[in-house]
Design a protein around this motif. Structure first.
Motif, PDB file in Angstrom:
ATOM      1  N   MET A 387      29.859  82.707  48.666  1.00 45.09           N
ATOM      2  CA  MET A 387      29.671  81.473  49.797  1.00 45.09           C
ATOM      3  C   MET A 387      29.967  79.678  49.180  1.00 45.09           C
ATOM      4  O   MET A 387      30.004  79.896  48.276  1.00 45.09           O
ATOM      5  CB  MET A 387      27.810  81.405  49.598  1.00 45.09           C
ATOM      6  N   ILE A 388      30.508  79.332  50.355  1.00 38.81           N
ATOM      7  CA  ILE A 388      30.269  77.618  49.937  1.00 38.81           C
ATOM      8  C   ILE A 388      29.294  77.788  50.625  1.00 38.81           C
ATOM      9  O   ILE A 388      29.098  77.641  51.748  1.00 38.81           O
ATOM     10  CB  ILE A 388      32.165  77.335  50.946  1.00 38.81           C
ATOM     11  N   VAL A 389      28.548  76.059  50.190  1.00 39.75           N
ATOM     12  CA  VAL A 389      27.870  76.122  50.225  1.00 39.75           C
ATOM     13  C   VAL A 389      28.333  74.243  50.772  1.00 39.75           C
ATOM     14  O   VAL A 389      28.769  73.813  49.878  1.00 39.75           O
ATOM     15  CB  VAL A 389      26.971  75.953  49.665  1.00 39.75           C
ATOM     16  N   GLY A 390      27.401  73.874  51.596  1.00 29.88           N
ATOM     17  CA  GLY A 390      26.739  71.813  51.874  1.00 29.88           C
ATOM     18  C   GLY A 390      26.297  71.588  52.897  1.00 29.88           C
ATOM     19  O   GLY A 390      27.180  72.257  54.374  1.00 29.88           O
ATOM     20  N   GLU A 391      25.794  71.123  52.695  1.00 33.40           N
ATOM     21  CA  GLU A 391      24.565  70.371  54.156  1.00 33.40           C
ATOM     22  C   GLU A 391      25.219  70.220  54.595  1.00 33.40           C
ATOM     23  O   GLU A 391      25.217  69.795  56.499  1.00 33.40           O
ATOM     24  CB  GLU A 391      23.586  69.516  53.953  1.00 33.40           C
ATOM     25  N   GLY A 392      26.935  69.305  54.354  1.00 32.43           N
ATOM     26  CA  GLY A 392      27.868  68.278  55.508  1.00 32.43           C
ATOM     27  C   GLY A 392      28.846  68.859  56.261  1.00 32.43           C
ATOM     28  O   GLY A 392      30.062  69.238  57.006  1.00 32.43           O
ATOM     29  N   MET A 393      28.720  70.416  55.785  1.00 29.87           N
ATOM     30  CA  MET A 393      29.706  71.084  56.894  1.00 29.87           C
ATOM     31  C   MET A 393      30.186  71.594  58.275  1.00 29.87           C
ATOM     32  O   MET A 393      31.329  71.677  58.654  1.00 29.87           O
ATOM     33  CB  MET A 393      30.151  72.806  55.724  1.00 29.87           C
ATOM     34  N   ASN A 394      28.761  71.666  58.311  1.00 29.13           N
ATOM     35  CA  ASN A 394      29.024  72.264  60.202  1.00 29.13           C
ATOM     36  C   ASN A 394      29.265  71.087  60.520  1.00 29.13           C
ATOM     37  O   ASN A 394      29.370  71.302  61.984  1.00 29.13           O
ATOM     38  CB  ASN A 394      27.461  72.664  60.549  1.00 29.13           C
ATOM     39  N   SER A 395      29.418  70.163  60.541  1.00 27.48           N
ATOM     40  CA  SER A 395      29.732  68.613  61.287  1.00 27.48           C
ATOM     41  C   SER A 395      31.840  68.363  61.093  1.00 27.48           C
ATOM     42  O   SER A 395      31.858  67.330  61.061  1.00 27.48           O
ATOM     43  CB  SER A 395      29.118  67.420  61.174  1.00 27.48           C
ATOM     44  N   THR A 396      32.029  69.420  59.736  1.00 30.76           N
ATOM     45  CA  THR A 396      32.953  68.111  59.278  1.00 30.76           C
ATOM     46  C   THR A 396      34.312  69.669  59.620  1.00 30.76           C
ATOM     47  O   THR A 396      34.000  71.037  59.481  1.00 30.76           O
ATOM     48  CB  THR A 396      33.577  68.607  57.362  1.00 30.76           C
ATOM     49  N   ILE A 397      35.525  68.932  59.918  1.00 33.40           N
ATOM     50  CA  ILE A 397      36.711  69.760  60.607  1.00 33.40           C
ATOM     51  C   ILE A 397      37.262  70.133  59.528  1.00 33.40           C
ATOM     52  O   ILE A 397      37.736  69.682  58.522  1.00 33.40           O
ATOM     53  CB  ILE A 397      37.495  69.396  61.477  1.00 33.40           C
ATOM     54  N   GLY A 398      37.582  72.012  60.037  1.00 29.19           N
ATOM     55  CA  GLY A 398      39.223  72.064  58.886  1.00 29.19           C
ATOM     56  C   GLY A 398      38.129  72.298  57.394  1.00 29.19           C
ATOM     57  O   GLY A 398      39.392  73.511  56.735  1.00 29.19           O
ATOM     58  N   ILE A 399      37.912  73.038  57.198  1.00 32.53           N
ATOM     59  CA  ILE A 399      36.814  74.209  56.337  1.00 32.53           C
ATOM     60  C   ILE A 399      36.996  75.265  56.376  1.00 32.53           C
ATOM     61  O   ILE A 399      37.355  75.833  54.462  1.00 32.53           O
ATOM     62  CB  ILE A 399      34.881  73.823  56.335  1.00 32.53           C
ATOM     63  N   ALA A 400      36.781  75.790  57.027  1.00 34.50           N
ATOM     64  CA  ALA A 400      37.488  77.250  56.985  1.00 34.50           C
ATOM     65  C   ALA A 400      38.778  77.609  56.654  1.00 34.50           C
ATOM     66  O   ALA A 400      39.320  78.388  56.035  1.00 34.50           O
ATOM     67  CB  ALA A 400      36.933  77.751  58.156  1.00 34.50           C
ATOM     68  N   GLU A 401      39.429  76.490  57.535  1.00 39.14           N
ATOM     69  CA  GLU A 401      41.204  76.188  56.971  1.00 39.14           C
ATOM     70  C   GLU A 401      41.373  76.194  55.941  1.00 39.14           C
ATOM     71  O   GLU A 401      42.323  77.330  55.051  1.00 39.14           O
ATOM     72  CB  GLU A 401      41.869  75.759  57.935  1.00 39.14           C
ATOM     73  N   LYS A 402      40.435  75.321  55.021  1.00 38.17           N
ATOM     74  CA  LYS A 402      40.968  75.440  53.599  1.00 38.17           C
ATOM     75  C   LYS A 402      40.280  76.633  52.644  1.00 38.17           C
ATOM     76  O   LYS A 402      41.113  76.749  51.680  1.00 38.17           O
ATOM     77  CB  LYS A 402      40.359  73.742  52.823  1.00 38.17           C
ATOM     78  N   ALA A 403      38.967  77.227  53.702  1.00 34.42           N
ATOM     79  CA  ALA A 403      38.925  78.208  52.027  1.00 34.42           C
ATOM     80  C   ALA A 403      39.909  79.466  52.745  1.00 34.42           C
ATOM     81  O   ALA A 403      40.189  80.017  51.759  1.00 34.42           O
ATOM     82  CB  ALA A 403      37.769  78.470  52.888  1.00 34.42           C
TER      83      ALA A 403
END
Length: 448
Positions: A387-403
């Motif tokens: 699990m990658i965790v962080g409150e700001g992830m849902n409003s940040t573009i590109g998290i899934a791509e980096k993962a």
């Protein structure tokens, strides 16, 4: 007013208890103390709770339990001797064991009462030691404190009326030492929380007394953004939200029992994780809300020991109640599930492997085939969740791509992705053997 909880490593020996006493004396606001049973003094050592469980199992099997009892008594005798206080607690432990085994309680309740002896005895020892240092202190049994719980041996739940009783502790002038891990039913039976439940007690007491701060003392300076056994010298997390810590706790972070924060969260009480061996360190503060940081990801957690129950049926999406019927089969067999990623004609149920024994697996597969008439049903074991965790992830573009790029670099294939059900986490399912490589690659991607 502060509630301070000290974990097993913090109370493992007389040397550690001296540190605990100094921490208590260092701040007069630390007026309510919750303790675990003595933990390991070294890697080769055995936790007192494990000794007590072995004792209870020996009795249940009709075997001699004197060796396990002797080891428990020796642990406490060494602590009291080194602290220079009475060893009366060793006499009380033997009496408690004999009293439990001669009672007419069920085996489950007897085991709960035996397991709780570690916390209960340590609370008495710490109270006596504080008094020997000239402090006003008292041991308080959870029943007298007002910790009332449901009648569910090994997995008790707190009753709401407990909080009203606990609030009265604010009136006390002395330092109150309460054993963690257990409470009492309304008819006086001792019942424990799930394993690691001293954290639950600490959180409950903090909420009950409406503490300004709940301090959880352990053996690390702070929460790390990744398991230090996987990544060497990982970054420390100085602040977390309750939601973030809950997700990290569930997914393998061992600092907290994953249910522990709920009472503090509901009462909006800040929680600080601190190191007994470095009490003046910054630690990690856990709060309801925090300022957003440049990196929306605060941590990466992993846990193995999962399986996937996969069911496929053409036009499943049009079959009313299919998912409910599948989950009802699991409920009938006493199996809880973790996640249910699905497609139009497919449904997977992620379950901890320990929940689905070979016998239950046979029953579940048979019932699914008979009652749901699927095209395909199979079970894949040996899975791990990251699990990658962080409150700001849902409003940040590109998290899934980096993962996913990190998984590619680690040469680890993705079995499952679950995004959207949580605002603060992104979950991946992989084969267990790829966990370390995947976590290292994710750390590199998000933190270096």
């Amino acid at each position: 007013m502060k509630v301070a909880k000290f974990g097993g490593s913090s109370v493992a020996s007389a040397e550690q208890l001296r540190k605990v006493a100094n921490i208590i004396m260092d701040d007069s606001d630390r007026r309510v103390i919750v303790v675990s049973a003595p933990g390991k003094r070294s890697k080769e050592d055995t936790k007192v709770t494990d000794l007590l469980i072995a004792l209870g199992e020996a009795y249940k099997s009709g075997n001699d339990y004197e060796l396990q009892l002797k080891l428990v008594l020796e642990r406490f005798k060494s602590i009291t001797d080194e602290l220079g206080i009475s060893d009366q607690v060793t006499t009380e432990i033997r009496q408690d064991v004999e009293s439990v085994f001669s009672s007419n309680y069920s085996d489950a309740l007897k085991l709960d009462a035996i397991k709780a002896i570690g916390e209960d005895s340590l609370a008495k020892v710490l109270s006596d030691y504080l008094i020997s240092l000239g402090l006003e202190a008292t041991y308080l049994n959870p029943k007298d404190a007002g910790i009332f719980v449901s009648d569910e041996p090994g997995s008790a739940q707190i009753l709401e009326e407990s909080y009203e009783h606990l609030y009265k502790l604010r009136e006390r002038k002395e330092i109150v030492v309460i054993p963690g891990f257990f409470g009492y039913t309304k008819d006086g039976k001792l019942v424990t929380f799930s394993r690691g439940g001293s954290d639950i007690t600490g959180s409950i007491v903090a909420a009950g007394v409406d503490a300004d701060l709940y301090e959880n003392f352990t053996d690390v300076d702070s929460v790390y953004c990744v398991n230090p056994n996987i990544v060497e010298n990982p970054k420390e997390i100085t602040s977390l939200t309750y939601k973030e810590m809950r997700e990290l706790s569930y997914a393998g972070f061992s600092v907290f029992h994953d249910e522990a924060l709920i009472p503090a969260f509901k009462a909006s009480i800040p929680v600080c994780i601190k190191n007994t061996n470095n009490p003046h360190g910054l630690g990690t503060i856990i709060v309801a809300k925090k300022e957003t940081s440049e990196n929306p990801v605060v941590g990466i957690a992993s846990d193995s020991g999962f399986l996937s129950l996969y069911v496929s049926k053409y036009l499943m999406n049009r079959e009313l109640g299919f998912g409910r019927k599948l989950l009802n089969i699991l409920e009938d067999e006493g199996i809880s599930f973790e996640h249910t990623p699905s497609g139009i004609d497919d449904l997977s149920v992620i379950i901890r492997e320990s929940q689905l024994t070979p016998t239950k697996e046979e029953i579940v597969i048979r019932r699914i085939k008979e009652e749901l008439d699927p095209d395909t049903v199979n079970i894949e074991r040996g899975l791990a969740l990251i699990m990658i965790v962080g409150e700001g992830m849902n409003s940040t573009i590109g998290i899934a791509e980096k993962a996913t790029r990190a998984f590619t670099h680690a040469n680890v294939n993705l079995e499952m992705i679950n995004q959207g059900s949580s605002e603060v986490s992104l979950m991946f399912g992989i084969k267990a053997e790829g966990v370390n490589a995947a976590v290292k690659a994710l750390y590199q991607e998000f933190f270096e």
